[in-house]
Design a protein around this motif. Structure first.
Motif, mmCIF file in Angstrom:
data_model
loop_
_atom_site.group_PDB
_atom_site.id
_atom_site.type_symbol
_atom_site.label_atom_id
_atom_site.label_comp_id
_atom_site.label_asym_id
_atom_site.label_seq_id
_atom_site.Cartn_x
_atom_site.Cartn_y
_atom_site.Cartn_z
ATOM 1 N N LYS A 8 7.640 1.012 -10.267
ATOM 2 C CA LYS A 8 6.549 0.349 -9.549
ATOM 3 C C LYS A 8 5.532 -0.140 -10.574
ATOM 4 C CE LYS A 8 7.169 3.283 -5.540
ATOM 5 N NZ LYS A 8 8.479 3.718 -5.941
ATOM 6 N N MET A 9 4.825 -1.242 -10.255
ATOM 7 C CA MET A 9 3.884 -1.788 -11.229
ATOM 8 C C MET A 9 2.621 -2.316 -10.559
ATOM 9 S SD MET A 9 5.200 -5.566 -12.180
ATOM 10 C CE MET A 9 3.615 -6.333 -12.105
ATOM 11 N N TYR A 36 0.849 -1.188 0.000
ATOM 12 C CA TYR A 36 0.000 0.000 0.000
ATOM 13 C C TYR A 36 0.882 1.235 0.000
ATOM 14 C CZ TYR A 36 -3.822 -3.123 1.042
ATOM 15 O OH TYR A 36 -4.746 -4.131 0.966
ATOM 16 N N ARG A 37 0.524 2.186 -0.838
ATOM 17 C CA ARG A 37 1.261 3.435 -0.933
ATOM 18 C C ARG A 37 0.281 4.557 -0.667
ATOM 19 N NH1 ARG A 37 4.134 5.758 -6.397
ATOM 20 N NH2 ARG A 37 5.387 7.352 -5.367
ATOM 21 N N TYR A 38 0.609 5.408 0.292
ATOM 22 C CA TYR A 38 -0.256 6.527 0.634
ATOM 23 C C TYR A 38 0.220 7.756 -0.138
ATOM 24 C CZ TYR A 38 -2.152 3.571 4.221
ATOM 25 O OH TYR A 38 -2.771 2.533 4.878
ATOM 26 N N HIS A 47 1.623 -3.733 -6.890
ATOM 27 C CA HIS A 47 1.780 -5.182 -6.910
ATOM 28 C C HIS A 47 3.219 -5.632 -7.022
ATOM 29 C CE1 HIS A 47 -2.541 -4.986 -8.547
ATOM 30 N NE2 HIS A 47 -2.552 -5.129 -7.233
ATOM 31 N N GLY A 48 4.137 -4.731 -7.299
ATOM 32 C CA GLY A 48 5.537 -5.139 -7.378
ATOM 33 C C GLY A 48 6.420 -4.100 -8.021
ATOM 34 N N ASN A 49 7.669 -4.474 -8.223
ATOM 35 C CA ASN A 49 8.654 -3.648 -8.896
ATOM 36 C C ASN A 49 9.108 -4.356 -10.150
ATOM 37 O OD1 ASN A 49 8.828 -1.534 -7.010
ATOM 38 N ND2 ASN A 49 10.190 -2.731 -5.722
ATOM 39 N N VAL A 50 9.521 -3.575 -11.125
ATOM 40 C CA VAL A 50 10.084 -4.124 -12.360
ATOM 41 C C VAL A 50 11.262 -3.228 -12.750
ATOM 42 C CG1 VAL A 50 8.501 -2.862 -13.870
ATOM 43 C CG2 VAL A 50 9.537 -4.958 -14.666
#
Length: 105
Positions: free
Chosen positions: A51-52, A21-23, A40-43
């Motif tokens: 971020k993705m 979660y990102r505020y 949902h993840g990093n790429v």
């Protein structure tokens, strides 16, 4: 995503959650709005860490609704299959797009 899980203990073998979660704080005129968004993840793309979010449409039998049978038409008519899916799932795709933009993904 870069920091360790604050809720994990040393003797806990639990895996981390599938969603971060990102505020985010947005200023709308004189009002500030805080939104909790999902990542949902990093790429890593071209050497940059991004971020993705990842979503998927469910497969179902399109013959029941008179739609395009995509398994037979996917090779010859990719555009028709895509147009049908965009039309049938426009609300869902718009929601996912807005969520990704708000999350900064």
């Amino acid at each position: 995503l870069d920091l360790p899980n604050p809720f994990a203990t040393a003797d806990d073998d639990a895996k981390p959650a599938a969603i971060a979660y990102r505020y985010r704080k947005f200023q709308l005129g004189e009002h500030a709005i805080v939104a909790r968004t999902e990542l949902h993840g990093n790429v890593i793309k071209r050497g940059e860490k991004l971020k993705m979010t990842a979503y998927a449409l469910n497969e179902w039998d399109s013959r029941l609704s008179g739609g395009v049978e995509w398994r037979q038409k996917i090779d010859q008519q990719r555009g028709a299959v895509l147009a049908t899916e965009l039309k049938n799932n426009s609300c869902k795709l718009a929601k996912w797009t807005a969520q990704s933009i708000l999350a900064g993904a």
